[in-house]
Design an enzyme around this catalytic site. Structure first.
Site, PDB file in Angstrom:
ATOM      1  N   GLU A 172      22.845  35.891 -27.706  1.00  0.00           N
ATOM      2  CA  GLU A 172      22.799  35.755 -29.159  1.00  0.00           C
ATOM      3  C   GLU A 172      22.831  37.121 -29.834  1.00  0.00           C
ATOM      4  O   GLU A 172      21.901  37.512 -30.559  1.00  0.00           O
ATOM      5  CB  GLU A 172      21.580  34.929 -29.561  1.00  0.00           C
ATOM      6  CG  GLU A 172      21.687  33.493 -29.054  1.00  0.00           C
ATOM      7  CD  GLU A 172      20.496  32.631 -29.412  1.00  0.00           C
ATOM      8  OE1 GLU A 172      19.573  33.125 -30.089  1.00  0.00           O
ATOM      9  OE2 GLU A 172      20.477  31.454 -29.011  1.00  0.00           O
ATOM     10  N   ASN A 194      15.588  39.469 -30.399  1.00  0.00           N
ATOM     11  CA  ASN A 194      15.714  38.074 -30.016  1.00  0.00           C
ATOM     12  C   ASN A 194      14.386  37.618 -29.432  1.00  0.00           C
ATOM     13  O   ASN A 194      13.590  38.443 -28.983  1.00  0.00           O
ATOM     14  CB  ASN A 194      16.848  37.894 -29.005  1.00  0.00           C
ATOM     15  CG  ASN A 194      17.251  36.442 -28.827  1.00  0.00           C
ATOM     16  OD1 ASN A 194      16.678  35.731 -28.021  1.00  0.00           O
ATOM     17  ND2 ASN A 194      18.232  36.010 -29.599  1.00  0.00           N
ATOM     18  N   HIS A 412      15.669  15.447 -29.308  1.00  0.00           N
ATOM     19  CA  HIS A 412      15.534  16.895 -29.170  1.00  0.00           C
ATOM     20  C   HIS A 412      14.393  17.215 -28.221  1.00  0.00           C
ATOM     21  O   HIS A 412      13.281  16.708 -28.380  1.00  0.00           O
ATOM     22  CB  HIS A 412      15.264  17.566 -30.523  1.00  0.00           C
ATOM     23  CG  HIS A 412      15.144  19.054 -30.425  1.00  0.00           C
ATOM     24  ND1 HIS A 412      14.008  19.751 -30.763  1.00  0.00           N
ATOM     25  CD2 HIS A 412      16.029  19.989 -29.992  1.00  0.00           C
ATOM     26  CE1 HIS A 412      14.190  21.043 -30.563  1.00  0.00           C
ATOM     27  NE2 HIS A 412      15.409  21.214 -30.086  1.00  0.00           N
ATOM     28  N   HIS A 482      20.864  24.247 -25.428  1.00  0.00           N
ATOM     29  CA  HIS A 482      20.809  25.493 -26.192  1.00  0.00           C
ATOM     30  C   HIS A 482      19.953  26.521 -25.442  1.00  0.00           C
ATOM     31  O   HIS A 482      19.014  26.170 -24.731  1.00  0.00           O
ATOM     32  CB  HIS A 482      20.238  25.250 -27.580  1.00  0.00           C
ATOM     33  CG  HIS A 482      21.227  24.659 -28.529  1.00  0.00           C
ATOM     34  ND1 HIS A 482      21.409  25.131 -29.812  1.00  0.00           N
ATOM     35  CD2 HIS A 482      22.111  23.643 -28.380  1.00  0.00           C
ATOM     36  CE1 HIS A 482      22.347  24.426 -30.416  1.00  0.00           C
ATOM     37  NE2 HIS A 482      22.783  23.503 -29.569  1.00  0.00           N
ATOM     38  N   GLU A 483      20.310  27.788 -25.633  1.00  0.00           N
ATOM     39  CA  GLU A 483      19.656  28.924 -24.952  1.00  0.00           C
ATOM     40  C   GLU A 483      19.817  28.876 -23.424  1.00  0.00           C
ATOM     41  O   GLU A 483      19.156  29.618 -22.717  1.00  0.00           O
ATOM     42  CB  GLU A 483      18.161  29.045 -25.303  1.00  0.00           C
ATOM     43  CG  GLU A 483      17.884  29.374 -26.742  1.00  0.00           C
ATOM     44  CD  GLU A 483      17.765  28.147 -27.620  1.00  0.00           C
ATOM     45  OE1 GLU A 483      18.124  28.233 -28.809  1.00  0.00           O
ATOM     46  OE2 GLU A 483      17.310  27.095 -27.122  1.00  0.00           O
ATOM     47  N   GLU A 507      22.974  29.071 -37.115  1.00  0.00           N
ATOM     48  CA  GLU A 507      21.589  29.343 -37.480  1.00  0.00           C
ATOM     49  C   GLU A 507      21.382  30.809 -37.874  1.00  0.00           C
ATOM     50  O   GLU A 507      20.531  31.119 -38.719  1.00  0.00           O
ATOM     51  CB  GLU A 507      20.652  28.965 -36.337  1.00  0.00           C
ATOM     52  CG  GLU A 507      20.842  29.767 -35.064  1.00  0.00           C
ATOM     53  CD  GLU A 507      19.946  29.297 -33.932  1.00  0.00           C
ATOM     54  OE1 GLU A 507      19.176  28.340 -34.147  1.00  0.00           O
ATOM     55  OE2 GLU A 507      20.011  29.881 -32.841  1.00  0.00           O
TER      56      GLU A 507
END
Length: 699
Positions: A172, A194, A412, A482-483, A507
């Site tokens: 990111e 981050n 989620h 994600h990630e 985001e």
């Protein structure tokens, strides 16, 4: 004496002929040469139309507990073969993919290690090269530990590079654009904060790495089929312009644990003198195995809305209360709600209503489950159980309401980086999803990893990500991780992996902004390995409109947001803004409603990494085409052709374009909508504003 010398040279020449092998791509544009150097080290070279792509580069692996696979080799056998087949992906950018290559398989032996074997398999396609190391079952090799892989990529010059800082935990970052020789001087400024990050070098970069040579060759370096192995980064020797692989270590510094028979992931080099060929290459997918699933009927592309952007902007919260809590101990019913919790039953019903009215497939809800107050910034093993909702989130009522409206709910799961805890609860969590009508999950891996010392991109974590995907398939659940590690084409083998983040997504527009050129680079880098859940569709570009304390803004125009649904490929596309905002721009929102998420054909009309992209796609099983065009911070005029349309037929094109006074920073919501008749011979000139774009639907 002369005869003896002649005999010696003849024997030497014969030996070299045995050790040097060459193959060409099916179209003859690419050529590969393999040979052993004087130390018995394997090397390769790659040329495109007789131009150097990769100069002579070494191959091999350094090991920790057994003698290394670096030198002392002789060629035991070489085998050449070809393949030409076609296959149909479960979902994708085109209906049919051709898998056409010439292969060279070299078997090497190390005499000093009792004739220990290693094989190097090269596959040369029209669009590039893939190669990997293979370790056959044998008496002299069983279990071994990798200290470092020593694969080299020797560049032919000081190329222009689109790069991210080498890091074991995050991708990111904003992409840097510079010459290779400038990476060291820019590294410090490239590393921005981050929640979890571990940069490893002043000249280390991540893949996919996009390069452009001074001679106009476009080169992309990545890997395919990353299974049971550590993620590859690249370490640059900026004096020689040679990259060497750098694998992500584990908590004690080892780079990988293998047991024969086994193989490494493929190392990939995509190359062309046309930028668009990089975008349409299917080399990475072709190097992955066919799908493991007999039944894929439950895997379907998804267009969704959700309770997410309001938390990202700060208008709402994931947490239910502002009080101090301890997960598993605190009774939330006795706490005071903060009044800003987004995932409440009444509010989620509003999203379900909006999705049903406008034909969206699903609604994502983040912050629905207990524990959000107790994890961020902490290193805790047990934070979430993935089945216990907050008091204001009625799971059964929302299941009933969504089913009544014909909308699916999207789960989620934020793991908080505690992988052991997630695996502990995985079966229970997936069963809970099935019982309550959820068929897809967005998983997150924010923060430092637990077990402590492990990295996001190490072998152990890569095995976990795949375990979660395969376990989800047992319950017919699709995964959007994600990630997690950046994709390497595994979605061919496991097509329920319908999305990843693994880069700076939308985001970050709320965290200070993405550069206007960001989305003109990502398709050439991050998306080479697989689709990205970029979450486009932001119409209110001033974040302060939702949160007065946040002065960030989205670095695009409104119509560029529309274009991203075409240029940023994904079978999972979110309309990320608020329903009330879309209601103010319903004429532009029509494009998001119409645009497909699965495709029969893809055509790159114009492209240059970092500058502009224009792509046309045909919707799956429909006589509909969609075009998206985007630019960086500079205004430009795009030349848009329609030659992919069926000849002899006329279509109506609806063109959503920047207004004459539009710009990403001063007037992002200025746009026009016009209709015109088009056919296969039509060519138009379309103005794009600074940081802008355009979108076209053709029916």
């Amino acid at each position: 004496m002369y005869k003896k010398l002649l005999l010696f040279l003849t024997i030497l020449s014969s030996s070299l002929m045995v050790q040097a092998q060459e193959i060409s791509s099916p179209d003859k544009n690419l050529s590969l040469k393999f040979e052993l150097n004087d130390a018995g080290a394997p090397t390769y070279q790659l040329k495109y139309k007789k131009k150097d792509v990769i100069k002579t580069s070494k191959l091999g692996l350094e090991t920790k507990d057994v003698p290394s696979f670096l030198t002392g080799f002789t060629v035991a056998k070489t085998e050449q073969s070809s393949a030409d087949e076609s296959w149909n992906p479960v979902w994708g950018e085109q209906k049919t993919i051709r898998n056409h290559y010439n292969e060279l398989l070299v078997t090497l032996t190390q005499k000093a290690e009792k004739d220990r074997l290693i094989r190097i398999r090269f596959r040369l396609f029209d669009d590039g090269l893939g190669f990997r190391y293979e370790f056959p079952e044998q008496d002299n090799l069983n279990y071994f530990i990798i200290k470092e892989e020593r694969t080299e990529f020797a560049m032919a010059g000081d190329h222009k590079a689109f790069w991210l800082p080498g890091d074991y935990d995050t991708q990111e970052y904003s992409t840097m654009t510079s010459k290779l020789s400038e990476i060291r001087g820019l590294m410090k400024s490239a590393i921005t904060p981050n929640s979890s990050q571990t940069p490893f070098s002043d000249t280390g970069v991540q893949t996919p790495l996009m390069l452009k040579s001074p001679e106009g060759l476009y080169i992309n370096i990545h890997e395919a089929a990353l299974v049971d192995y550590s993620t590859m980064s690249l370490e640059l020797n900026d004096k020689t312009m040679v990259f060497e692989t750098h694998l992500t270590p584990d908590a004690i510094g080892d780079k990988g644990y293998l047991q024969a028979p086994t193989q490494t992931p493929w190392r990939t080099i995509i190359v062309s003198d046309k930028a668009g060929d990089i975008l349409t290459s299917k080399l990475v997918l072709n190097l992955n195995e066919p799908t493991k699933y007999k039944d894929v009927s439950w895997i379907k592309p998804v267009k969704y809305v959700g309770v997410w952007w309001e938390m990202i902007t700060g208008k709402s919260t994931w947490a239910y209360t502002d009080e101090k809590i301890q997960f598993g101990v605190t009774d939330y019913k006795k706490t005071k709600p903060n009044g800003k919790h987004g995932a409440n039953t009444a509010h989620v019903k509003e999203y379900i209503d909006f999705a049903a009215k406008h034909g969206f497939d699903a609604v994502l809800v983040e912050g629905w489950n207990e524990g959000w107050e107790d994890w961020f910034g902490k290193t805790k093993d047990y934070v979430f159980d993935f089945v216990t909702p907050y008091p204001d989130f009625d799971v059964k009522e929302l299941q009933r309401y969504a089913a009544e409206k014909g909308v699916k709910m999207m789960m989620h799961h934020e793991t908080s980086g505690s992988v052991r805890n997630y695996e502990r609860h995985l079966d229970t969590a997936y069963k809970f999803m099935v019982e309550h009508g959820y068929n897809s999950v967005k998983s997150g891996y924010v923060g430092n990893m637990i077990p402590r010392g492990e990295y996001h991109y190490g072998q152990w974590l890569n095995n976990h990500y795949l375990y979660a995907i395969k376990k989800a398939a047992d319950y017919k659940i699709m995964v959007n991780a994600h990630e997690a590690v950046r994709p390497t084409g595994l979605n061919r083998t496991y097509p329920n992996l319908i999305g990843n983040e693994s880069a700076r997504g939308t985001e970050y527009e709320s965290f200070g902004g993405n550069n206007p050129d960001h989305t003109t680079i990502l398709p050439f880098t991050r998306l080479v390995g697989g689709p990205m859940d970029y979450t486009p569709g932001i119409f209110q570009t001033k974040i302060s409109a939702y949160n007065p304390d946040n002065d960030s803004y989205v670095h695009t125009t409104l119509t560029k947001q529309l274009a991203l649904y075409v240029t940023m490929y994904s079978p999972l596309q979110m309309a990320a803004d608020f329903p009330e905002t879309y209601n103010k721009f319903m004429d532009a929102f029509q494009f998001i409603k119409d645009v497909a998420v699965d495709w029969d054909e893809t055509h790159v009309i114009e492209a240059e990494p970092g500058d502009y992209i224009t792509i046309a796609r045909k919707a799956k099983n429909k006589a509909e085409w969609y075009v998206g065009g985007i630019s960086d911070e500079n205004a430009r005029v795009a030349t848009v052709s329609f030659k992919y349309l069926p000849k002899g037929k006329t279509f109506t094109a609806t063109i959503y374009a920047d207004g004459k006074d539009a710009s990403f920073d001063k007037n992002p919501q200025s746009y026009t909508i016009r209709k015109m008749k088009v056919n296969a011979k039509t060519v138009i000139k379309q103005q794009i504003a600074p940081g802008g774009g355009f979108a076209i639907s053709i029916k």
